[in-house]
Design a protein around this motif. Structure first.
Motif, PDB file in Angstrom:
ATOM      1  N   TRP A  67       0.864  -1.186   0.000  1.00  0.00           N
ATOM      2  CA  TRP A  67       0.000   0.000   0.000  1.00  0.00           C
ATOM      3  C   TRP A  67       0.897   1.233   0.000  1.00  0.00           C
ATOM      4  O   TRP A  67       1.871   1.308   0.763  1.00  0.00           O
ATOM      5  CB  TRP A  67      -0.903   0.029   1.227  1.00  0.00           C
ATOM      6  N   PHE A  68       0.549   2.177  -0.839  1.00  0.00           N
ATOM      7  CA  PHE A  68       1.202   3.474  -0.890  1.00  0.00           C
ATOM      8  C   PHE A  68       0.124   4.538  -0.758  1.00  0.00           C
ATOM      9  O   PHE A  68      -1.058   4.262  -0.914  1.00  0.00           O
ATOM     10  CB  PHE A  68       1.941   3.656  -2.223  1.00  0.00           C
ATOM     11  N   ARG A  69       0.550   5.768  -0.507  1.00  0.00           N
ATOM     12  CA  ARG A  69      -0.404   6.872  -0.466  1.00  0.00           C
ATOM     13  C   ARG A  69       0.238   8.113  -1.062  1.00  0.00           C
ATOM     14  O   ARG A  69       1.460   8.263  -1.057  1.00  0.00           O
ATOM     15  CB  ARG A  69      -0.876   7.129   0.964  1.00  0.00           C
ATOM     16  N   GLN A  70      -0.632   8.987  -1.541  1.00  0.00           N
ATOM     17  CA  GLN A  70      -0.149  10.231  -2.136  1.00  0.00           C
ATOM     18  C   GLN A  70      -1.088  11.360  -1.770  1.00  0.00           C
ATOM     19  O   GLN A  70      -2.269  11.334  -2.121  1.00  0.00           O
ATOM     20  CB  GLN A  70      -0.044  10.088  -3.661  1.00  0.00           C
ATOM     21  N   ALA A  71      -0.540  12.334  -1.068  1.00  0.00           N
ATOM     22  CA  ALA A  71      -1.283  13.533  -0.713  1.00  0.00           C
ATOM     23  C   ALA A  71      -1.053  14.585  -1.795  1.00  0.00           C
ATOM     24  O   ALA A  71      -0.048  14.534  -2.516  1.00  0.00           O
ATOM     25  CB  ALA A  71      -0.819  14.044   0.646  1.00  0.00           C
ATOM     26  N   PRO A  72      -1.951  15.559  -1.919  1.00  0.00           N
ATOM     27  CA  PRO A  72      -1.799  16.601  -2.960  1.00  0.00           C
ATOM     28  C   PRO A  72      -0.460  17.304  -2.846  1.00  0.00           C
ATOM     29  O   PRO A  72      -0.051  17.734  -1.768  1.00  0.00           O
ATOM     30  CB  PRO A  72      -2.969  17.546  -2.666  1.00  0.00           C
ATOM     31  N   GLY A  73       0.236  17.419  -3.976  1.00  0.00           N
ATOM     32  CA  GLY A  73       1.508  18.114  -4.004  1.00  0.00           C
ATOM     33  C   GLY A  73       2.681  17.342  -3.433  1.00  0.00           C
ATOM     34  O   GLY A  73       3.784  17.873  -3.332  1.00  0.00           O
ATOM     35  N   LYS A  74       2.446  16.085  -3.057  1.00  0.00           N
ATOM     36  CA  LYS A  74       3.526  15.282  -2.476  1.00  0.00           C
ATOM     37  C   LYS A  74       3.793  14.046  -3.325  1.00  0.00           C
ATOM     38  O   LYS A  74       2.961  13.639  -4.129  1.00  0.00           O
ATOM     39  CB  LYS A  74       3.165  14.870  -1.049  1.00  0.00           C
ATOM     40  N   GLU A  75       4.955  13.465  -3.113  1.00  0.00           N
ATOM     41  CA  GLU A  75       5.297  12.229  -3.813  1.00  0.00           C
ATOM     42  C   GLU A  75       4.551  11.038  -3.217  1.00  0.00           C
ATOM     43  O   GLU A  75       4.119  11.078  -2.064  1.00  0.00           O
ATOM     44  CB  GLU A  75       6.810  11.993  -3.735  1.00  0.00           C
ATOM     45  N   ARG A  76       4.451   9.994  -4.021  1.00  0.00           N
ATOM     46  CA  ARG A  76       3.823   8.767  -3.529  1.00  0.00           C
ATOM     47  C   ARG A  76       4.703   8.172  -2.426  1.00  0.00           C
ATOM     48  O   ARG A  76       5.911   8.046  -2.583  1.00  0.00           O
ATOM     49  CB  ARG A  76       3.640   7.779  -4.679  1.00  0.00           C
ATOM     50  N   GLU A  77       4.053   7.789  -1.344  1.00  0.00           N
ATOM     51  CA  GLU A  77       4.768   7.394  -0.125  1.00  0.00           C
ATOM     52  C   GLU A  77       4.438   5.962   0.264  1.00  0.00           C
ATOM     53  O   GLU A  77       3.266   5.565   0.240  1.00  0.00           O
ATOM     54  CB  GLU A  77       4.347   8.362   0.993  1.00  0.00           C
ATOM     55  N   PHE A  78       5.448   5.213   0.641  1.00  0.00           N
ATOM     56  CA  PHE A  78       5.251   3.839   1.098  1.00  0.00           C
ATOM     57  C   PHE A  78       4.486   3.814   2.417  1.00  0.00           C
ATOM     58  O   PHE A  78       4.747   4.632   3.310  1.00  0.00           O
ATOM     59  CB  PHE A  78       6.612   3.171   1.282  1.00  0.00           C
ATOM     60  N   VAL A  79       3.564   2.853   2.535  1.00  0.00           N
ATOM     61  CA  VAL A  79       2.798   2.676   3.771  1.00  0.00           C
ATOM     62  C   VAL A  79       3.094   1.310   4.399  1.00  0.00           C
ATOM     63  O   VAL A  79       3.497   1.221   5.554  1.00  0.00           O
ATOM     64  CB  VAL A  79       1.284   2.809   3.507  1.00  0.00           C
ATOM     65  N   ALA A  80       2.874   0.245   3.624  1.00  0.00           N
ATOM     66  CA  ALA A  80       3.067  -1.102   4.175  1.00  0.00           C
ATOM     67  C   ALA A  80       3.198  -2.089   3.031  1.00  0.00           C
ATOM     68  O   ALA A  80       2.728  -1.840   1.923  1.00  0.00           O
ATOM     69  CB  ALA A  80       1.890  -1.496   5.072  1.00  0.00           C
ATOM     70  N   THR A  81       3.835  -3.230   3.321  1.00  0.00           N
ATOM     71  CA  THR A  81       3.973  -4.266   2.314  1.00  0.00           C
ATOM     72  C   THR A  81       3.872  -5.636   2.962  1.00  0.00           C
ATOM     73  O   THR A  81       4.094  -5.779   4.171  1.00  0.00           O
ATOM     74  CB  THR A  81       5.306  -4.132   1.551  1.00  0.00           C
ATOM     75  N   ILE A  82       3.509  -6.621   2.155  1.00  0.00           N
ATOM     76  CA  ILE A  82       3.363  -7.988   2.625  1.00  0.00           C
ATOM     77  C   ILE A  82       3.886  -8.931   1.549  1.00  0.00           C
ATOM     78  O   ILE A  82       3.586  -8.758   0.369  1.00  0.00           O
ATOM     79  CB  ILE A  82       1.885  -8.284   2.986  1.00  0.00           C
ATOM     80  N   THR A  83       4.698  -9.899   1.950  1.00  0.00           N
ATOM     81  CA  THR A  83       5.165 -10.894   0.976  1.00  0.00           C
ATOM     82  C   THR A  83       4.054 -11.897   0.722  1.00  0.00           C
ATOM     83  O   THR A  83       3.258 -12.210   1.620  1.00  0.00           O
ATOM     84  CB  THR A  83       6.411 -11.617   1.481  1.00  0.00           C
ATOM     85  N   TRP A  84       3.965 -12.364  -0.465  1.00  0.00           N
ATOM     86  CA  TRP A  84       2.800 -13.153  -0.858  1.00  0.00           C
ATOM     87  C   TRP A  84       2.915 -14.627  -0.472  1.00  0.00           C
ATOM     88  O   TRP A  84       1.912 -15.319  -0.397  1.00  0.00           O
ATOM     89  CB  TRP A  84       2.555 -12.999  -2.351  1.00  0.00           C
ATOM     90  N   SER A  85       4.138 -15.123  -0.221  1.00  0.00           N
ATOM     91  CA  SER A  85       4.278 -16.516   0.165  1.00  0.00           C
ATOM     92  C   SER A  85       4.202 -16.671   1.681  1.00  0.00           C
ATOM     93  O   SER A  85       3.349 -17.366   2.201  1.00  0.00           O
ATOM     94  CB  SER A  85       5.598 -17.078  -0.359  1.00  0.00           C
ATOM     95  N   GLY A  86       5.059 -15.999   2.404  1.00  0.00           N
ATOM     96  CA  GLY A  86       5.077 -16.136   3.852  1.00  0.00           C
ATOM     97  C   GLY A  86       4.228 -15.127   4.593  1.00  0.00           C
ATOM     98  O   GLY A  86       4.103 -15.189   5.812  1.00  0.00           O
ATOM     99  N   LEU A  87       3.631 -14.179   3.856  1.00  0.00           N
ATOM    100  CA  LEU A  87       2.803 -13.130   4.454  1.00  0.00           C
ATOM    101  C   LEU A  87       3.551 -12.352   5.529  1.00  0.00           C
ATOM    102  O   LEU A  87       2.982 -11.968   6.557  1.00  0.00           O
ATOM    103  CB  LEU A  87       1.496 -13.720   4.991  1.00  0.00           C
ATOM    104  N   ASN A  88       4.833 -12.120   5.294  1.00  0.00           N
ATOM    105  CA  ASN A  88       5.609 -11.273   6.195  1.00  0.00           C
ATOM    106  C   ASN A  88       5.315  -9.820   5.888  1.00  0.00           C
ATOM    107  O   ASN A  88       5.082  -9.445   4.736  1.00  0.00           O
ATOM    108  CB  ASN A  88       7.097 -11.565   6.018  1.00  0.00           C
ATOM    109  N   THR A  89       5.338  -8.983   6.923  1.00  0.00           N
ATOM    110  CA  THR A  89       4.915  -7.595   6.764  1.00  0.00           C
ATOM    111  C   THR A  89       5.991  -6.604   7.183  1.00  0.00           C
ATOM    112  O   THR A  89       6.880  -6.920   7.982  1.00  0.00           O
ATOM    113  CB  THR A  89       3.647  -7.325   7.580  1.00  0.00           C
ATOM    114  N   TYR A  90       5.856  -5.390   6.626  1.00  0.00           N
ATOM    115  CA  TYR A  90       6.784  -4.302   6.952  1.00  0.00           C
ATOM    116  C   TYR A  90       6.034  -2.992   6.804  1.00  0.00           C
ATOM    117  O   TYR A  90       5.203  -2.852   5.891  1.00  0.00           O
ATOM    118  CB  TYR A  90       7.993  -4.347   6.021  1.00  0.00           C
ATOM    119  N   TYR A  91       6.313  -2.028   7.714  1.00  0.00           N
ATOM    120  CA  TYR A  91       5.546  -0.780   7.746  1.00  0.00           C
ATOM    121  C   TYR A  91       6.453   0.444   7.719  1.00  0.00           C
ATOM    122  O   TYR A  91       7.576   0.414   8.214  1.00  0.00           O
ATOM    123  CB  TYR A  91       4.711  -0.723   9.029  1.00  0.00           C
ATOM    124  N   ALA A  92       5.904   1.516   7.201  1.00  0.00           N
ATOM    125  CA  ALA A  92       6.549   2.816   7.353  1.00  0.00           C
ATOM    126  C   ALA A  92       6.470   3.217   8.819  1.00  0.00           C
ATOM    127  O   ALA A  92       5.493   2.892   9.509  1.00  0.00           O
ATOM    128  CB  ALA A  92       5.860   3.849   6.483  1.00  0.00           C
TER     129      ALA A  92
END
Length: 127
Positions: free
Chosen positions: A36-61
């Motif tokens: 998941w990423f997000r983008q506010a007006p006038g700002k660059e797209r920003e990382f929010v969270a990710t999950i690996t598809w095999s082990g479902l491991n997660t990582y967050y901003a």
């Protein structure tokens, strides 16, 4: 071809919660990770969270750690983002993304690492 469709955005007051969902279709068996990423007006797209598809491991901003939770169901080809204790600075368009490149041994936190994107869903948090 792969399609990602987000849902669940909306408006909420500060301190409230929202749950975003992303449903994938097409060649989802090739997915290595989703994010998941997000983008506010006038700002660059920003990382929010990710999950690996095999082990479902997660990582967050750091900005969302402890407040947001990413989860995935690779049998149903869905990934969700539970957002709690929302703040006005969380206001943005939220995008779901998927990648088919590389391995699941590392987390991808930049938009360039992802191959497919949804159309985005607006999240507005008022103070």
């Amino acid at each position: 071809q792969v399609q990602l469709v987000e849902s669940g955005g909306g408006s909420v007051q500060a301190g409230g919660s929202l749950r975003l969902s992303c449903t994938a279709s097409g060649s989802t068996f090739t997915f290595i990770a989703m994010g998941w990423f997000r983008q506010a007006p006038g700002k660059e797209r920003e990382f929010v969270a990710t999950i690996t598809w095999s082990g479902l491991n997660t990582y967050y901003a750091d900005s969302v750690k402890g407040r947001f939770t990413i989860s995935g169901d690779n049998a149903k080809n869905t990934v969700s983002l539970q957002m709690n204790s929302l703040k006005p600075e969380d206001t943005a368009v939220y995008y779901c993304a998927a990648t088919t490149r590389g391995s699941s041994s590392y987390f991808r936190t930049t938009p360039q690492r992802y191959d497919y994107w949804g159309q985005g869903t607006q999240v507005t948090v008022s103070s």
